[in-house]
Design an enzyme around this catalytic site. Sequence first.
Site, PDB file in Angstrom:
ATOM      1  N   LYS A  86      -2.646  39.972  14.096  1.00 16.20           N
ATOM      2  CA  LYS A  86      -4.093  39.022  14.004  1.00 16.20           C
ATOM      3  C   LYS A  86      -4.678  38.979  12.919  1.00 16.20           C
ATOM      4  O   LYS A  86      -4.824  38.268  12.954  1.00 16.20           O
ATOM      5  CB  LYS A  86      -4.666  40.464  15.315  1.00 16.20           C
ATOM      6  CG  LYS A  86      -5.655  39.266  15.652  1.00 16.20           C
ATOM      7  CD  LYS A  86      -6.084  40.167  16.970  1.00 16.20           C
ATOM      8  CE  LYS A  86      -7.086  41.411  17.189  1.00 16.20           C
ATOM      9  NZ  LYS A  86      -8.194  40.709  16.619  1.00 16.20           N
ATOM     10  N   SER A 117     -14.818  47.182   4.231  1.00 14.17           N
ATOM     11  CA  SER A 117     -14.346  46.650   5.740  1.00 14.17           C
ATOM     12  C   SER A 117     -13.666  45.219   4.700  1.00 14.17           C
ATOM     13  O   SER A 117     -13.647  44.138   3.884  1.00 14.17           O
ATOM     14  CB  SER A 117     -16.108  45.732   6.340  1.00 14.17           C
ATOM     15  OG  SER A 117     -15.848  44.592   6.492  1.00 14.17           O
ATOM     16  N   ASP A 131      -8.936  50.292  13.606  1.00 12.91           N
ATOM     17  CA  ASP A 131      -8.452  49.624  14.818  1.00 12.91           C
ATOM     18  C   ASP A 131      -7.697  50.339  15.808  1.00 12.91           C
ATOM     19  O   ASP A 131      -7.645  50.111  17.055  1.00 12.91           O
ATOM     20  CB  ASP A 131      -7.264  48.576  14.950  1.00 12.91           C
ATOM     21  CG  ASP A 131      -8.531  47.084  13.733  1.00 12.91           C
ATOM     22  OD1 ASP A 131      -9.628  47.575  14.269  1.00 12.91           O
ATOM     23  OD2 ASP A 131      -8.034  46.597  13.084  1.00 12.91           O
ATOM     24  N   ARG A 153     -16.916  52.132  20.465  1.00 14.72           N
ATOM     25  CA  ARG A 153     -16.066  52.588  20.458  1.00 14.72           C
ATOM     26  C   ARG A 153     -15.666  53.726  21.181  1.00 14.72           C
ATOM     27  O   ARG A 153     -14.928  54.706  21.016  1.00 14.72           O
ATOM     28  CB  ARG A 153     -15.036  52.374  19.495  1.00 14.72           C
ATOM     29  CG  ARG A 153     -14.260  50.731  19.985  1.00 14.72           C
ATOM     30  CD  ARG A 153     -12.980  50.480  18.711  1.00 14.72           C
ATOM     31  NE  ARG A 153     -12.839  48.905  19.515  1.00 14.72           N
ATOM     32  CZ  ARG A 153     -11.796  48.432  19.034  1.00 14.72           C
ATOM     33  NH1 ARG A 153     -10.949  47.957  17.584  1.00 14.72           N
ATOM     34  NH2 ARG A 153     -11.605  46.792  19.221  1.00 14.72           N
ATOM     35  N   ARG A 158      -8.657  46.852  23.020  1.00 19.11           N
ATOM     36  CA  ARG A 158      -8.106  48.158  22.267  1.00 19.11           C
ATOM     37  C   ARG A 158      -8.325  50.102  23.922  1.00 19.11           C
ATOM     38  O   ARG A 158      -8.481  50.091  23.779  1.00 19.11           O
ATOM     39  CB  ARG A 158      -8.750  49.065  21.252  1.00 19.11           C
ATOM     40  CG  ARG A 158      -7.928  47.139  19.185  1.00 19.11           C
ATOM     41  CD  ARG A 158      -8.203  47.948  18.869  1.00 19.11           C
ATOM     42  NE  ARG A 158      -8.096  46.622  17.589  1.00 19.11           N
ATOM     43  CZ  ARG A 158      -7.089  45.965  17.174  1.00 19.11           C
ATOM     44  NH1 ARG A 158      -5.397  45.853  18.113  1.00 19.11           N
ATOM     45  NH2 ARG A 158      -7.382  45.953  16.977  1.00 19.11           N
TER      46      ARG A 158
HETATM   47  C1  S3P Z   1      -9.710  43.336  10.459  1.00 13.57           C
HETATM   48  C2  S3P Z   1     -10.828  43.995   9.544  1.00 13.57           C
HETATM   49  C3  S3P Z   1     -11.258  44.999  11.072  1.00 13.57           C
HETATM   50  C4  S3P Z   1     -10.613  45.423  11.423  1.00 13.57           C
HETATM   51  C5  S3P Z   1     -10.456  43.516  12.343  1.00 13.57           C
HETATM   52  C6  S3P Z   1      -9.735  43.278  11.245  1.00 13.57           C
HETATM   53  C7  S3P Z   1      -9.260  41.628   9.276  1.00 13.57           C
HETATM   54  O1  S3P Z   1     -13.224  45.043  10.372  1.00 13.57           O
HETATM   55  O2  S3P Z   1     -11.289  46.023  12.275  1.00 13.57           O
HETATM   56  O3  S3P Z   1      -9.363  44.212  13.264  1.00 13.57           O
HETATM   57  O4  S3P Z   1      -8.300  41.604   9.959  1.00 13.57           O
HETATM   58  O5  S3P Z   1      -9.810  42.151   8.254  1.00 13.57           O
HETATM   59  P1  S3P Z   1     -13.229  45.893   9.264  1.00 13.57           P
HETATM   60  O6  S3P Z   1     -13.301  45.108   8.302  1.00 13.57           O
HETATM   61  O7  S3P Z   1     -15.179  45.116   9.602  1.00 13.57           O
HETATM   62  O8  S3P Z   1     -13.743  47.035   9.292  1.00 13.57           O
END
Ligand code: S3P
Length: 445
Positions: free
Chosen positions: A25, A173, A324, A355, A398
């Site tokens: 994804k 993040s 995740d 979550r 999830r």
């Molecule tokens: C993601 C980063 C994560 C993750 C999300 C996808 C991404 O979030 O939880 O499902 O593709 O950059 P955070 O960067 O806010 O932790």
Amino acid sequence: MTFDTLIAGPAAAPLAGEITPPGDKSMSHRAIMLASLADGVSEIHGFLPGEDNLSTAQIFADMGVRTEWLNSEKTSLRVHGVGLHGLHAPRNALDAGNAGTCARLMTGVLAGQSFTSTLTGDASLRSRPMQRVSEPVQRMGAIVEGREGDNFLPLTIHGGQLHGIDYQSPVASAQVKSCVLLAGLFAAGDTTVSEPHPSRDHTERMLPIFGQPVEIGEDDIIRLHPENRLTAPQTPLHIPADPSSAAFFAVAASLVPGSELCFHNIGINPRRGGWRHILDDMQANIQLLNEHRIGNEPVADIAVVTAQLHGMQVNAANVPDAIDEFPVLFVAAALAEGVFVLQGAEELRVKESDRISAMATALNACGAHIKERPDGIRIEGCTELRGNVEIDAHGDHRIAMAMAVAAQRANGDIRIRNASAIATSFPDFVPMAQKIGMNVRWATV
Ligand code: S3P
């Protein structure tokens, strides 16, 4: 017919088989974004046709990018890039649906445009924090307006000439980091980003494929010196299967006695491998086979055999690499021997649902022994979960899939309400789960 309630129950037999989960994804979002902003035509294979990624594709279509789907499953596509400065002002608000990655990364892209746009999303996304991205792009020179201190969608983004910044993100993040790097593509001067713990690095790995180098310096500081253009790659971009989707089945195979599963073509990027390391430490039986690379990403087949799991402690430094997968890791912990403690994971409270609370409530309704903590959870393992209960997935894909895994070790059916969001990340979850022998189906009434 719309499906919103999942019915999952005890597995009748060991799980078995070989499957290839759908495309990653995170990488699918980035592929369509970079391809749209590149000069030339990019071909992408292994794209995840989940609702989240289709929202990103639609947003670029709304700004004039043409996408040709090459198969009816929408896993292969050709994107006719318009170049960094070729997007058209959209006529309507851009809708990120349920997709946090889309909304946060697009904030960076829209900040660099010469037009004003409005970005919105569904009720869940409109309640998730956005100040973490509106603040850095404002520092780079964009003007962003949103509710409660520019913290909530809808955001109106007045793009403009940006300048590079040195950004120290207060949160680990990848969404924040990627937002700033994408805005940096449009900025005058270099942009650097650092974060408290390294997060997934798909943006840094994919940008060079589109001709934009990224330097990783000392202390993991990321530097982007903008080339002022992205170029479509000469060869097709292949996206590996999503490790986050594989994780549900890996936990299911660990928990259902006698199971043996093999997953093909799974991304094993270290920044996404936290769930495997946590399961290893819980004494799961997981093996990587046939390790190789696809593009700039490491990939392998993963074999999982049932094992008695054990509790352990997970600390803040190990949270981003498994961010995740905690819902399904909580299921593993609920059926492990001993105590599992997670701390430093307050970010889990601002995902598609809270979550920590959603999983503690759902698993406790099934007889688990779980205590919430502000920044984590304490789980005392048990040997079997209670069935004949109804729980709420809170519209979080999830949570729904994790509870379907939990049900495989319950003594009766678990009805999982508000589960239709599974389509955001794993539209084929139910048929794939059935194929390996999981007891799960959509309720038809
Ligand atoms: C993601 C980063 C994560 C993750 C999300 C996808 C991404 O979030 O939880 O499902 O593709 O950059 P955070 O960067 O806010 O932790």
